[in-house]
Design a protein around this motif. Structure first.
Motif, PDB file in Angstrom:
ATOM      1  N   HIS A   1       0.803  -1.216   0.000  1.00 31.22           N
ATOM      2  CA  HIS A   1       0.000   0.000   0.000  1.00 31.22           C
ATOM      3  C   HIS A   1       0.845   1.280   0.000  1.00 31.22           C
ATOM      4  CE1 HIS A   1      -4.080   1.373   0.041  1.00 31.22           C
ATOM      5  NE2 HIS A   1      -3.906   2.155   1.094  1.00 31.22           N
ATOM      6  N   ASN A   2       1.974   1.236   0.668  1.00 30.89           N
ATOM      7  CA  ASN A   2       2.849   2.412   0.637  1.00 30.89           C
ATOM      8  C   ASN A   2       3.396   2.628  -0.765  1.00 30.89           C
ATOM      9  OD1 ASN A   2       6.112   3.318   1.435  1.00 30.89           O
ATOM     10  ND2 ASN A   2       4.376   4.608   2.004  1.00 30.89           N
ATOM     11  N   ASN A   3       3.741   1.532  -1.439  1.00 28.84           N
ATOM     12  CA  ASN A   3       4.150   1.627  -2.846  1.00 28.84           C
ATOM     13  C   ASN A   3       3.054   2.304  -3.659  1.00 28.84           C
ATOM     14  OD1 ASN A   3       6.380   0.134  -2.106  1.00 28.84           O
ATOM     15  ND2 ASN A   3       5.795  -1.706  -3.224  1.00 28.84           N
ATOM     16  N   HIS A   4       1.831   1.833  -3.452  1.00 30.03           N
ATOM     17  CA  HIS A   4       0.707   2.330  -4.241  1.00 30.03           C
ATOM     18  C   HIS A   4       0.460   3.817  -4.001  1.00 30.03           C
ATOM     19  CE1 HIS A   4      -3.113   2.659  -6.219  1.00 30.03           C
ATOM     20  NE2 HIS A   4      -3.757   2.872  -5.093  1.00 30.03           N
ATOM     21  N   HIS A   5       0.540   4.234  -2.757  1.00 31.78           N
ATOM     22  CA  HIS A   5       0.288   5.647  -2.473  1.00 31.78           C
ATOM     23  C   HIS A   5       1.421   6.534  -2.987  1.00 31.78           C
ATOM     24  CE1 HIS A   5      -3.389   6.429  -0.067  1.00 31.78           C
ATOM     25  NE2 HIS A   5      -3.379   5.112   0.027  1.00 31.78           N
ATOM     26  N   ARG A   6       2.589   5.967  -3.124  1.00 28.94           N
ATOM     27  CA  ARG A   6       3.673   6.775  -3.694  1.00 28.94           C
ATOM     28  C   ARG A   6       3.466   6.993  -5.185  1.00 28.94           C
ATOM     29  NH1 ARG A   6       5.793   9.577  -6.147  1.00 28.94           N
ATOM     30  NH2 ARG A   6       7.963  10.266  -6.305  1.00 28.94           N
ATOM     31  N   TYR A   7       2.955   5.971  -5.885  1.00 28.90           N
ATOM     32  CA  TYR A   7       2.738   6.114  -7.328  1.00 28.90           C
ATOM     33  C   TYR A   7       1.454   5.374  -7.719  1.00 28.90           C
ATOM     34  CZ  TYR A   7       3.985   7.056 -12.155  1.00 28.90           C
ATOM     35  OH  TYR A   7       3.982   7.535 -13.447  1.00 28.90           O
ATOM     36  N   PRO A   8       0.290   6.000  -7.479  1.00 33.32           N
ATOM     37  CA  PRO A   8      -1.001   5.338  -7.704  1.00 33.32           C
ATOM     38  C   PRO A   8      -1.264   4.971  -9.157  1.00 33.32           C
ATOM     39  CG  PRO A   8      -1.251   7.301  -6.341  1.00 33.32           C
ATOM     40  CD  PRO A   8       0.132   7.344  -6.896  1.00 33.32           C
TER      41      PRO A   8
ATOM     42  N   SER B   1       0.476   3.390 -11.249  1.00 35.10           N
ATOM     43  CA  SER B   1       1.099   2.157 -11.711  1.00 35.10           C
ATOM     44  C   SER B   1       0.150   0.977 -11.585  1.00 35.10           C
ATOM     45  CB  SER B   1       2.370   1.877 -10.907  1.00 35.10           C
ATOM     46  OG  SER B   1       2.889   0.607 -11.233  1.00 35.10           O
ATOM     47  N   ALA B   2       0.095   0.140 -12.615  1.00 31.22           N
ATOM     48  CA  ALA B   2      -0.682  -1.098 -12.527  1.00 31.22           C
ATOM     49  C   ALA B   2       0.011  -2.103 -11.622  1.00 31.22           C
ATOM     50  CB  ALA B   2      -0.867  -1.696 -13.918  1.00 31.22           C
ATOM     51  N   ARG B   3       1.268  -1.850 -11.347  1.00 34.38           N
ATOM     52  CA  ARG B   3       2.062  -2.743 -10.500  1.00 34.38           C
ATOM     53  C   ARG B   3       2.211  -2.124  -9.118  1.00 34.38           C
ATOM     54  NH1 ARG B   3       7.959  -5.281 -12.166  1.00 34.38           N
ATOM     55  NH2 ARG B   3       8.131  -6.722 -10.388  1.00 34.38           N
ATOM     56  N   GLN B   4       1.753  -2.852  -8.093  1.00 31.17           N
ATOM     57  CA  GLN B   4       1.897  -2.347  -6.727  1.00 31.17           C
ATOM     58  C   GLN B   4       3.033  -3.030  -5.974  1.00 31.17           C
ATOM     59  OE1 GLN B   4      -1.835  -2.020  -4.649  1.00 31.17           O
ATOM     60  NE2 GLN B   4      -2.854  -1.136  -6.420  1.00 31.17           N
ATOM     61  N   GLY B   5       3.370  -4.239  -6.360  1.00 32.52           N
ATOM     62  CA  GLY B   5       4.578  -4.867  -5.857  1.00 32.52           C
ATOM     63  C   GLY B   5       5.733  -4.403  -6.736  1.00 32.52           C
ATOM     64  N   PHE B   6       6.453  -3.401  -6.298  1.00 28.46           N
ATOM     65  CA  PHE B   6       7.426  -2.735  -7.173  1.00 28.46           C
ATOM     66  C   PHE B   6       8.617  -3.605  -7.543  1.00 28.46           C
ATOM     67  CE2 PHE B   6       6.396   1.997  -6.055  1.00 28.46           C
ATOM     68  CZ  PHE B   6       5.149   1.826  -6.611  1.00 28.46           C
ATOM     69  N   TYR B   7       8.907  -4.634  -6.766  1.00 25.20           N
ATOM     70  CA  TYR B   7      10.069  -5.492  -7.016  1.00 25.20           C
ATOM     71  C   TYR B   7       9.614  -6.938  -7.224  1.00 25.20           C
ATOM     72  CZ  TYR B   7      12.677  -1.431  -5.453  1.00 25.20           C
ATOM     73  OH  TYR B   7      13.194  -0.158  -5.335  1.00 25.20           O
ATOM     74  N   TRP B   8      10.459  -7.752  -7.851  1.00 24.86           N
ATOM     75  CA  TRP B   8      10.053  -9.098  -8.226  1.00 24.86           C
ATOM     76  C   TRP B   8       9.664  -9.952  -7.023  1.00 24.86           C
ATOM     77  CZ3 TRP B   8      12.578 -13.247  -6.187  1.00 24.86           C
ATOM     78  CH2 TRP B   8      13.862 -13.038  -5.668  1.00 24.86           C
ATOM     79  N   TRP B   9      10.242  -9.665  -5.861  1.00 28.83           N
ATOM     80  CA  TRP B   9       9.938 -10.472  -4.672  1.00 28.83           C
ATOM     81  C   TRP B   9       8.657 -10.006  -3.972  1.00 28.83           C
ATOM     82  CZ3 TRP B   9      14.207  -7.177  -4.919  1.00 28.83           C
ATOM     83  CH2 TRP B   9      14.171  -6.051  -4.110  1.00 28.83           C
TER      84      TRP B   9
ATOM     85  N   HIS C   1       0.741   0.800 -17.305  1.00 29.24           N
ATOM     86  CA  HIS C   1       1.650   1.741 -16.664  1.00 29.24           C
ATOM     87  C   HIS C   1       2.501   1.040 -15.605  1.00 29.24           C
ATOM     88  CE1 HIS C   1      -1.447   5.161 -17.625  1.00 29.24           C
ATOM     89  NE2 HIS C   1      -0.959   4.564 -18.703  1.00 29.24           N
ATOM     90  N   SER C   2       3.776   1.331 -15.605  1.00 28.90           N
ATOM     91  CA  SER C   2       4.684   0.761 -14.617  1.00 28.90           C
ATOM     92  C   SER C   2       5.259   1.866 -13.742  1.00 28.90           C
ATOM     93  CB  SER C   2       5.804  -0.013 -15.318  1.00 28.90           C
ATOM     94  OG  SER C   2       6.523  -0.780 -14.385  1.00 28.90           O
ATOM     95  N   VAL C   3       6.260   1.532 -12.941  1.00 26.71           N
ATOM     96  CA  VAL C   3       6.827   2.473 -11.985  1.00 26.71           C
ATOM     97  C   VAL C   3       8.081   3.110 -12.571  1.00 26.71           C
ATOM     98  CG1 VAL C   3       7.577   2.779  -9.601  1.00 26.71           C
ATOM     99  CG2 VAL C   3       6.057   0.879 -10.200  1.00 26.71           C
ATOM    100  N   PRO C   4       8.156   4.422 -12.662  1.00 28.51           N
ATOM    101  CA  PRO C   4       9.354   5.078 -13.200  1.00 28.51           C
ATOM    102  C   PRO C   4      10.578   4.846 -12.307  1.00 28.51           C
ATOM    103  CG  PRO C   4       7.480   6.584 -13.111  1.00 28.51           C
ATOM    104  CD  PRO C   4       7.099   5.380 -12.323  1.00 28.51           C
TER     105      PRO C   4
ATOM    106  N   ALA D   1      14.083   5.180  -7.204  1.00 30.76           N
ATOM    107  CA  ALA D   1      15.314   5.756  -6.634  1.00 30.76           C
ATOM    108  C   ALA D   1      15.047   6.472  -5.314  1.00 30.76           C
ATOM    109  CB  ALA D   1      15.934   6.740  -7.634  1.00 30.76           C
ATOM    110  N   GLN D   2      13.783   6.727  -4.985  1.00 28.96           N
ATOM    111  CA  GLN D   2      13.457   7.431  -3.750  1.00 28.96           C
ATOM    112  C   GLN D   2      13.256   6.486  -2.578  1.00 28.96           C
ATOM    113  OE1 GLN D   2       9.944   9.603  -4.827  1.00 28.96           O
ATOM    114  NE2 GLN D   2      11.013  10.969  -6.228  1.00 28.96           N
ATOM    115  N   THR D   3      13.502   5.203  -2.787  1.00 27.90           N
ATOM    116  CA  THR D   3      13.310   4.213  -1.717  1.00 27.90           C
ATOM    117  C   THR D   3      14.092   4.592  -0.471  1.00 27.90           C
ATOM    118  OG1 THR D   3      12.980   2.444  -3.317  1.00 27.90           O
ATOM    119  CG2 THR D   3      13.601   1.789  -1.086  1.00 27.90           C
ATOM    120  N   ARG D   4      13.433   4.473   0.664  1.00 28.18           N
ATOM    121  CA  ARG D   4      14.084   4.781   1.936  1.00 28.18           C
ATOM    122  C   ARG D   4      15.134   3.722   2.270  1.00 28.18           C
ATOM    123  NH1 ARG D   4       9.534   5.478   6.390  1.00 28.18           N
ATOM    124  NH2 ARG D   4      11.387   5.728   7.631  1.00 28.18           N
TER     125      ARG D   4
END
Length: 279
Positions: A228-235, A237-245, A267-270, A275-278
């Motif tokens: 959900h945090n991924n999603h709120h950062r970039y709503p 995107s059709a992908r909410q699990g930003f990484y393969w895992w 739409h994917s994640v730019p 690069a803004q990952t904490r």
């Protein structure tokens, strides 16, 4: 943390109007003790849960609310029809409220913020409130131009009622209880965790203005909505699990639909967002 009393804000639960919602819970609970149990019934329930969870997450949420991919008018209607089977009203109602949530996430105008109003209100209380039963057409003008969606919005209970009748006629009372009632209650509360628990439990990869969090367990239950945090950062995107895992079943299904030509412009994640990952 400040919590508001929903009643003080004029958000009173409409118990009379919520009787069908409450009745389905009671019928599911009582029904499992009235019908003969077979292991196959669990399979029926899981299939029904999966179909309707997918219809909400891949359809109502990622397509109708965020337009994170494009599709044909015919498949758009199919997504809307499947979404109504989840008994979460029509696609315009769902999208309008969700877009309002993103605009006001965890501020005073957020209709279901657990930070401000508590977990019960964000999970289910607001849904039972008469104040939020109407649709703000101004937020979904892009959807309101399709007469077939407007018709389905008006008669959104017809498809699930017909589906329930079919379960009873062709599957019998036991299949109706498990695939109809039990699966309905399970997908309701599974999906509702995106509004409640996903703003309370988990970790934050991105510094967003809201309290959204990533939770892998909720992601499994909701076909990817738990990121959900991924999603709120970039709503968008059709992908909410930003990484393969980060397992995101709805995204995999969207990519499969893209592969066969039913959807496109997914739409994917730019990279600038990743690069803004904490740390």
């Amino acid at each position: 943390m400040r919590q508001n009393d929903a009643a003080d804000a004029g958000d009173k639960i409409d118990f009379l109007g919520s009787l069908p919602f409450l009745a389905i819970h009671v019928a599911a609970l009582v029904g499992v003790f009235l019908v003969e149990f077979r292991l196959s019934l669990v399979g029926w329930a899981l299939v029904s849960y999966g179909l309707r969870m997918w219809a909400i997450t891949a359809g109502y949420h990622r397509y109708f609310s965020h337009r994170s991919y494009k599709t044909s008018r015919a498949f758009q209607l199919f997504l809307a029809l499947c979404g109504t089977l989840a008994l979460q009203k029509g696609p315009l109602w769902w999208a309008a409220h969700h877009r309002a949530h993103h605009q006001h996430a965890d501020d005073e105008e957020d209709i279901h913020s657990p930070t401000l109003r508590g977990i019960f209100w964000s999970h289910v209380g607001w849904i039972l409130c008469d104040k939020y039963k109407s649709t703000d057409r101004a937020r979904v003008q892009d959807l309101a131009k399709f007469p077939e969606l407007l018709w389905l919005e008006r008669f959104c209970v017809v498809p699930p009622v017909l589906a329930g009748a079919a379960l009873w006629i062709f599957g019998g009372p036991a299949v109706f209880v498990w695939a109809g009632l039990v699966a309905t209650v399970a997908q309701w509360h599974g999906l509702f965790t995106a509004n409640s628990l996903s703003h309370v439990y988990g970790w934050r990869r991105f510094e967003t203005s809201d309290t959204s969090r990533n939770n892998p367990l909720l992601a499994l239950l909701t076909f990817g909505e738990g990121w959900h945090n991924n999603h709120h950062r970039y709503p968008g995107s059709a992908r909410q699990g930003f990484y393969w895992w980060e397992i995101d079943v709805s995204y995999y299904s969207i990519k499969a639909l893209e592969a066969v030509g039913l959807v496109w412009d997914v739409h994917s994640v730019p990279q600038r967002v990743l690069a803004q990952t904490r740390a």
